[in-house]
Design an enzyme around this catalytic site. Structure first.
Site, mmCIF file in Angstrom:
data_model
loop_
_atom_site.group_PDB
_atom_site.id
_atom_site.type_symbol
_atom_site.label_atom_id
_atom_site.label_comp_id
_atom_site.label_asym_id
_atom_site.label_seq_id
_atom_site.Cartn_x
_atom_site.Cartn_y
_atom_site.Cartn_z
ATOM 1 N N ASP A 25 0.393 -1.606 8.422
ATOM 2 C CA ASP A 25 -0.136 -1.287 6.913
ATOM 3 C C ASP A 25 -1.312 -2.003 6.483
ATOM 4 O O ASP A 25 -1.273 -3.494 6.431
ATOM 5 C CB ASP A 25 1.172 -1.706 5.972
ATOM 6 C CG ASP A 25 0.688 -1.130 4.419
ATOM 7 O OD1 ASP A 25 -0.518 -1.145 4.224
ATOM 8 O OD2 ASP A 25 1.675 -0.923 3.630
ATOM 9 N N LYS B 182 -5.144 2.912 -3.212
ATOM 10 C CA LYS B 182 -5.594 1.737 -3.536
ATOM 11 C C LYS B 182 -7.311 1.559 -3.409
ATOM 12 O O LYS B 182 -8.237 2.223 -3.671
ATOM 13 C CB LYS B 182 -5.030 0.435 -2.694
ATOM 14 C CG LYS B 182 -3.450 0.640 -2.939
ATOM 15 C CD LYS B 182 -2.967 0.532 -4.219
ATOM 16 C CE LYS B 182 -1.561 0.145 -4.207
ATOM 17 N NZ LYS B 182 -0.668 1.128 -3.644
#
Length: 426
Positions: A183, A208
């Site tokens: 990730d 994000k």
């Protein structure tokens, strides 16, 4: 060489790719910006023969393909799938690549929603979950076994900003015929490209930094060429089959927004990193702060590894205050910096993980200290950010018994609701 013959490299630079990959002018009108293909289905001239590879929007749209193309090129990946949330990206990986009896190794510092997803939805199907300090490669070497199907890494991690050596972790995983999934949400492909370091799968919450404007939810799964170990050879086919079956693809407008955001990703990441470094250094000098965690600081235990595998240290700074009361007071007293879940937007956001984003791990070994704060630095002027933190700290002065003294700034309704929220979401 004359000025009319510029030096060209084999591959355009990452800023050039961010602007131009998957962003050709539209062929029909010449529009420099691609239109939004808000359709559920596509016309065929003859049965089974599509005009441009699209038949039904569940399996693909032009906007989704544009986004997948640029993500693939930025990560130097073989395969990319743009999905409707970061959690959906995790679901795709876990569902496609794990089976009953498999084990997944996760880090000691992990996003609470990932842990909740694994425990609630996959453990009951016979998936074993093992927690290992992945910053310690010897601990991983001792823990990995023939049952291990995936080693799951967050680097930098959420919220503690642990740094894991991707190259060494990949070596250990592949020696055991396990996949390495990373990730890389906090780094983005601008700062770190895990596939180049040996990872098999990369996951992003494109919500994000990649989108960067706090106006869309999305995620992405990317994969390498499958050459690292026997298990890796099946990754792309399994992901393709799973995603075609379940319909997790990102919607056209969300894909369009995210592709638009990527055009400024390199310049935004530069400012995020610059502001984060300045804030981290400023916090280290404050007596109210017990610990500052930022990979760009020499005091960070992963600083040297981060320098090796990243081109910048990211836009998130985490820190611990001297008391829980101060932490709660601080997050409620910022004015420019918004108390909210999520991160990576152009605006600065502050989060109290123990009561917000990581509430799901409150009663287990992965719990987060209530003195802990996660700060996502936006692209505002650094003087304004520091002035806001200075003011908020001044409003959180502690008496000897640890209770805030003086009259604190009023708490907004959104701040109260965030602190009372029962389930972590971002």
């Amino acid at each position: 060489m004359s000025i009319t013959e510029p030096l060209r490299t084999a591959q355009p630079g990452i800023s050039t790719r961010s602007v131009h990959s998957g962003a050709d002018p539209e062929s029909h009108t010449g529009s420099v910006v691609a239109p939004i293909f808000q359709t559920s289905t596509f016309m065929m001239d003859t049965p089974g023969q599509t005009r441009a590879g699209f038949d039904y929007a569940r399996t693909g749209t032009p906007n989704r393909s544009d986004l997948e193309q640029v993500l693939c090129e930025l990560e130097n990946a073989t395969f990319a799938a743009a999905v409707n949330s970061g959690t959906s990206a995790e679901v795709a990986v876990f569902s496609a690549l794990l089976g009953p009896g498999d084990e997944i190794i996760i880090p000691r510092d992990i996003y609470g929603g990932t842990y909740r997803l694994l425990v609630n939805e996959y453990e009951r199907w016979g998936i074993s979950i093992r927690t290992v300090d992945l910053t310690d490669t010897e601990a991983l070497a001792a823990a990995i076994s023939e049952k291990t199907a995936i080693v799951w890494v967050e680097t930098p991690s959420n919220p503690g900003l642990d740094i894991v050596d991707i190259e060494e972790t990949a070596r250990l995983a592949h020696a055991a015929n396990a996949l390495l999934a990373v990730d890389s949400t906090f780094a983005t492909p601008i700062l770190q490209r895990p596939i180049e370091l040996g990872a098999d799968v990369v996951i992003h919450s494109t919500t994000k930094f990649i989108n960067g404007h706090s106006d869309v939810i999305g995620g992405a799964v990317l994969a390498g060429d499958g050459s690292t170990c026997a298990r890796a050879a099946e990754v792309v086919e399994r992901l393709q089959n799973y995603l075609a079956s379940v319909g997790l693809g990102v919607a056209p407008f969300d894909a369009w927004l995210t592709r638009r955001g990527i055009k400024t990703l390199p310049v935004r990441m530069a400012r995020h990193c610059e502001n984060a470094q300045a804030v981290a250094e400023w916090l280290e000098g404050r007596p109210e702060i017990a610990e500052v965690l930022y990979p760009g600081l020499p005091s960070h235990p992963g600083h040297e590894v981060a320098k090796k595998q990243m081109s910048g240290f990211g836009g998130v700074v985490s820190f611990r205050t001297d008391t829980e009361a101060r932490a709660l007071s601080l997050v409620q007293n910022t004015q420019l910096i918004t108390l909210a879940e999520s991160l990576g937007g152009v605006e600065s956001l502050i989060d109290h993980p123990a009561t917000m984003t990581h509430l799901a791990v409150a009663d287990c070994e992965l719990s987060v200290s209530p003195t802990f704060i996660r700060l996502s630095l936006g692209i505002e002027d650094i003087g304004d950010i520091l002035a806001d933190l200075e003011s908020a700290l001044a409003a959180s002065v502690q008496t000897p018994d640890g209770v805030s003294s003086g009259v604190e700034a009023p708490v907004s309704d959104h701040s109260l609701s965030a602190l009372k929220r029962p389930v972590a979401t971002v």
